[in-house]
Motif scaffolding. Structure first.
Motif, PDB file in Angstrom:
ATOM      1  N   ASP A  23       0.762  -1.178   0.204  1.00 21.47           N
ATOM      2  CA  ASP A  23       0.047   0.176  -0.132  1.00 21.47           C
ATOM      3  C   ASP A  23       0.882   1.254  -0.009  1.00 21.47           C
ATOM      4  O   ASP A  23       0.196   2.300  -0.388  1.00 21.47           O
ATOM      5  CB  ASP A  23      -0.965  -0.096   1.308  1.00 21.47           C
ATOM      6  CG  ASP A  23      -1.932  -1.138   1.102  1.00 21.47           C
ATOM      7  OD1 ASP A  23      -2.510  -1.361   2.126  1.00 21.47           O
ATOM      8  OD2 ASP A  23      -2.155  -1.467  -0.027  1.00 21.47           O
ATOM      9  N   VAL A  24       2.005   1.162   0.512  1.00 20.54           N
ATOM     10  CA  VAL A  24       3.077   2.406   0.721  1.00 20.54           C
ATOM     11  C   VAL A  24       4.258   2.299  -0.030  1.00 20.54           C
ATOM     12  O   VAL A  24       4.961   3.171   0.135  1.00 20.54           O
ATOM     13  CB  VAL A  24       3.350   2.348   2.046  1.00 20.54           C
ATOM     14  CG1 VAL A  24       2.041   2.686   2.842  1.00 20.54           C
ATOM     15  CG2 VAL A  24       4.150   1.396   2.715  1.00 20.54           C
ATOM     16  N   SER A  25       4.196   1.276  -1.126  1.00 16.00           N
ATOM     17  CA  SER A  25       5.564   1.094  -1.844  1.00 16.00           C
ATOM     18  C   SER A  25       5.887   2.370  -2.869  1.00 16.00           C
ATOM     19  O   SER A  25       6.894   2.850  -3.116  1.00 16.00           O
ATOM     20  CB  SER A  25       5.469   0.080  -2.878  1.00 16.00           C
ATOM     21  OG  SER A  25       4.336   0.255  -3.772  1.00 16.00           O
ATOM     22  N   HIS A  26       4.914   3.133  -2.943  1.00 14.08           N
ATOM     23  CA  HIS A  26       5.099   4.360  -4.011  1.00 14.08           C
ATOM     24  C   HIS A  26       5.239   5.654  -3.120  1.00 14.08           C
ATOM     25  O   HIS A  26       5.428   6.749  -3.561  1.00 14.08           O
ATOM     26  CB  HIS A  26       3.924   4.842  -4.900  1.00 14.08           C
ATOM     27  CG  HIS A  26       2.362   4.986  -4.119  1.00 14.08           C
ATOM     28  ND1 HIS A  26       1.861   3.987  -3.324  1.00 14.08           N
ATOM     29  CD2 HIS A  26       1.820   5.986  -3.799  1.00 14.08           C
ATOM     30  CE1 HIS A  26       0.947   4.306  -2.858  1.00 14.08           C
ATOM     31  NE2 HIS A  26       0.792   5.757  -2.881  1.00 14.08           N
ATOM     32  N   LYS A  27       5.182   5.657  -1.831  1.00 13.41           N
ATOM     33  CA  LYS A  27       5.207   6.763  -0.899  1.00 13.41           C
ATOM     34  C   LYS A  27       6.773   7.213  -0.525  1.00 13.41           C
ATOM     35  O   LYS A  27       7.548   6.015  -0.384  1.00 13.41           O
ATOM     36  CB  LYS A  27       4.481   6.677   0.493  1.00 13.41           C
ATOM     37  CG  LYS A  27       3.096   6.610   0.061  1.00 13.41           C
ATOM     38  CD  LYS A  27       2.258   6.711   1.384  1.00 13.41           C
ATOM     39  CE  LYS A  27       0.699   6.750   1.307  1.00 13.41           C
ATOM     40  NZ  LYS A  27      -0.179   6.679   2.416  1.00 13.41           N
ATOM     41  N   LEU A  28       7.103   8.288  -0.156  1.00  9.61           N
ATOM     42  CA  LEU A  28       8.305   8.659   0.235  1.00  9.61           C
ATOM     43  C   LEU A  28       8.435   8.232   1.697  1.00  9.61           C
ATOM     44  O   LEU A  28       7.561   8.188   2.716  1.00  9.61           O
ATOM     45  CB  LEU A  28       8.396  10.241   0.401  1.00  9.61           C
ATOM     46  CG  LEU A  28       8.603  10.856  -1.016  1.00  9.61           C
ATOM     47  CD1 LEU A  28       8.654  12.440  -0.608  1.00  9.61           C
ATOM     48  CD2 LEU A  28       9.827  10.404  -1.791  1.00  9.61           C
ATOM     49  N   VAL A  29       9.570   7.374   2.002  1.00 11.39           N
ATOM     50  CA  VAL A  29       9.845   7.091   3.108  1.00 11.39           C
ATOM     51  C   VAL A  29       9.651   7.803   4.565  1.00 11.39           C
ATOM     52  O   VAL A  29       9.227   7.713   5.426  1.00 11.39           O
ATOM     53  CB  VAL A  29      11.299   6.267   3.283  1.00 11.39           C
ATOM     54  CG1 VAL A  29      11.666   5.913   4.971  1.00 11.39           C
ATOM     55  CG2 VAL A  29      11.531   5.058   2.387  1.00 11.39           C
ATOM     56  N   GLY A  30      10.264   9.134   4.253  1.00 11.12           N
ATOM     57  CA  GLY A  30       9.986  10.216   5.046  1.00 11.12           C
ATOM     58  C   GLY A  30       8.535  10.460   5.808  1.00 11.12           C
ATOM     59  O   GLY A  30       8.372  11.114   6.715  1.00 11.12           O
TER      60      GLY A  30
END
Lengths: 312, 257
Positions: free
Chosen positions: A131-138
């Motif tokens: 679900d979060v693979s495209h989000k920035l780690v920060g």
């Protein structure tokens, strides 16, 4: 798989580690316990090659971390207490970078790109990061960041895993997820983890290493340590409580210490387990009646406190 | 070697994920444009006074001199830009603890240092390439010597190479980016003025000769004149290797501190 011998590390004249030795074998999860400043993180940093020891050696699958660092680091995955994450990368980019840097796609692979892509997909799936693979780690929550950091430690399928406070700051659901992941990895890896959450250590680990002020106090499985350090602690509850009963129990020569809770249950330690008869006889002679006389719980918290207080 | 390229690619991309690098390149292009405009104005004014044409006699400088002037000024501008590009190479990783990611990966310290160096070098190469639009005007509308121009740029890139290596080394010494910036700028400036201060510090002996040899400007000027000499190329290559070696020692020694 992981062998640590005679590790010593001194910072400005202060011994952070003093002759630390233990080993971790495949299929075991070892809990590495100690108070703040005891030397857990220093030990883990030395194991993973982040810092060097003054004396001693660390061998990972037979490779010395100082003499053969690259071969040793191929066998080890490290999740530090502060996850080293690049906050300006997306989750997928971050894991891809870790996969490539750890040489997951070997020179012999016919299709390196496909190998890398497959590994990244596997990691994202394993750690539920789709679900979060495209989000920035920060921009991720602490729980997700911890999972990304765990992915970094696992990308190259290391034989040894070193986890420093893997569930620190996570909510109960996230803790359960990390716990399940660690348990699923246990079978073919040697895992060492440190935690302040003793419940987690009890749930996850089958062996313990306890360190205090840079020295190993004890190692072994739970039962051995419990027998050794749980002490001869007992709980006494009487039918007819007297105000001075605690003082009288403390005054018995066979009792090393005693305390009372707000329910008038007296917990006392005996120097020898045989002296329990003397305590029972004393209480019965007083006509107080025994409601309960049983060994105190040998929980990990109790063991830990006994171990570190004995050191003092 | 692959690890170095991976680190370089990641850092190069990361440099453009914040406005900092873009702002630095914008600044460099802006100041270069001002110099360019000033040079062209002067050239046009001088040409008007001397109708014999470009490259003619009198006060009209040849086109090649204008290109030399642009490259010469560019290397001074880079004294301001370069430290800002290199300051975060290691300092940022030390501060955010991401250095542990590199320390625990199965790669050598040289791979890390070289990767950091490559990323910063290519960032500045990109900036210099953007600034080459100005000499390109001279090439289109004038008749400069192409080889001399290319040799001038080669000298500039060799100069940048050793300065980036120096900046990488300074960055590896501290976790504070500001200190890395400051000491890199001071260091590069000190190297620049070595030519002038060497005789004053060391008189006319061997030490003065050594200090003057270490000054980069004299080596750079031969490239501006279109001359490639083995001595000058080896100077820049050796200085680059030397500072990268220092950076590697500094990075590797962190384990023991």
């Amino acid at each position: 798989m992981l062998e640590i011998a005679n590790l010593t590390k001194t910072y400005q004249g202060v011994k952070a580690l003093d002759n630390v030795s233990f080993s971790v074998n495949k299929g075991h999860v070892v809990g590495f316990l100690g108070a703040n400043g005891a030397g857990k993180t220093t030990t883990m940093d030395i194991i993973c090659g982040c810092i060097g020891s003054d004396k001693g050696h660390v061998k990972i699958c037979g490779y010395d971390i100082l003499d053969e660092p690259i071969q040793a680091k191929e066998k080890i995955g490290y999740l530090p207490d502060v996850p080293p994450l690049y906050r300006d990368m997306t989750v997928k980019e971050s894991i891809t970078y870790a996969v490539r840097l750890n040489g997951v796609a070997k020179k012999s692979d016919k299709n390196k790109k496909a190998s890398v892509t497959q590994r990244v997909t596997d990691m994202i799936s394993m750690l539920a990061l789709s679900d979060v693979s495209h989000k920035l780690v920060g921009s991720l929550s602490k729980g997700y960041r911890q999972r990304v950091a765990l992915a970094h430690a696992l990308v190259h399928d290391p034989e040894v895993l070193v986890l420093d406070e893997p569930t620190e700051g996570l909510d109960p659901r996230q803790i359960a997820q990390i716990r399940d992941i660690i348990l699923s990895l246990k079978e073919d890896k040697a895992i060492i983890l440190s935690s302040h959450i003793l419940q987690e250590v009890e749930n996850l680990c089958d062996q313990l290493v306890i360190i205090d002020k840079g020295k190993i106090v004890t190692t072994g499985d739970f039962e051995d340590i419990a027998n050794k350090f749980a002490g001869h602690s007992y709980v006494l509850s009487v039918r007819h409580y007297q105000d001075d009963l605690l003082g009288q129990i403390e005054g018995l020569s066979c009792v090393s210490k005693a305390s009372k809770d707000d329910k008038n249950h007296i917990q006392f330690d005996l120097e020898k387990p045989e002296a329990l008869d003397d305590v029972a006889k004393f209480v019965l002679d007083k006509g107080l009646g025994i409601k309960k006389l049983a060994p105190a719980s040998s929980s990990l918290e109790g063991i830990f406190q006994n171990v570190t207080s004995q050191k003092q | 070697m692959l690890a170095s390229w991976l680190i370089a690619a990641k850092d190069f991309k990361s440099g453009f994920s914040t406005p900092r690098t873009g702002a630095l390149i914008f600044f460099l292009l802006g100041i270069s444009a001002i110099f360019f405009a000033t040079f062209v104005q002067s050239f046009v004014a001088a040409s008007a006074q001397n109708p014999m044409g470009m490259g003619g006699g009198g006060n009209t400088p040849p086109i090649q001199e204008l290109i030399k002037g642009l490259i010469y000024n560019l290397q001074f501008l880079l004294v301001l830009i370069l430290p800002a590009v290199t300051m975060g190479a290691f300092a940022d990783e030390l501060k955010t603890q991401t250095i542990r990611f590199l320390q625990t990966a199965p790669i050598s310290s040289w791979s890390v240092v070289f990767g950091k160096y490559l990323s910063r070098f290519f960032t500045l190469l990109f900036a210099v390439l953007l600034c080459s639009v100005f000499p390109l005007y001279f090439v289109i509308y004038g008749n400069p010597e192409p080889m001399a121009t290319l040799v001038g740029y080669l000298g500039l890139m060799l100069l940048i190479s050793y300065q980036v290596a120096f900046g990488i080394w300074v960055s590896s010494l501290t976790s504070q980016q500001f200190l890395a910036f400051l000491f890199t700028m001071l260091g590069i400036f000190t190297f620049f003025i070595l030519d002038f201060v060497a005789p004053k510090i060391a008189g006319s002996g061997v030490l003065s000769n050594v200090l003057q040899y270490l000054a980069p400007l004299s080596h750079f000027e031969s490239f501006l004149n279109g001359v490639i000499s083995v001595e000058d190329v080896s100077y820049f290559v050796l200085m680059t290797i030397c500072f990268l070696f220092f950076a590697n020692v500094s990075y590797d020694s962190k384990r023991w501190r």
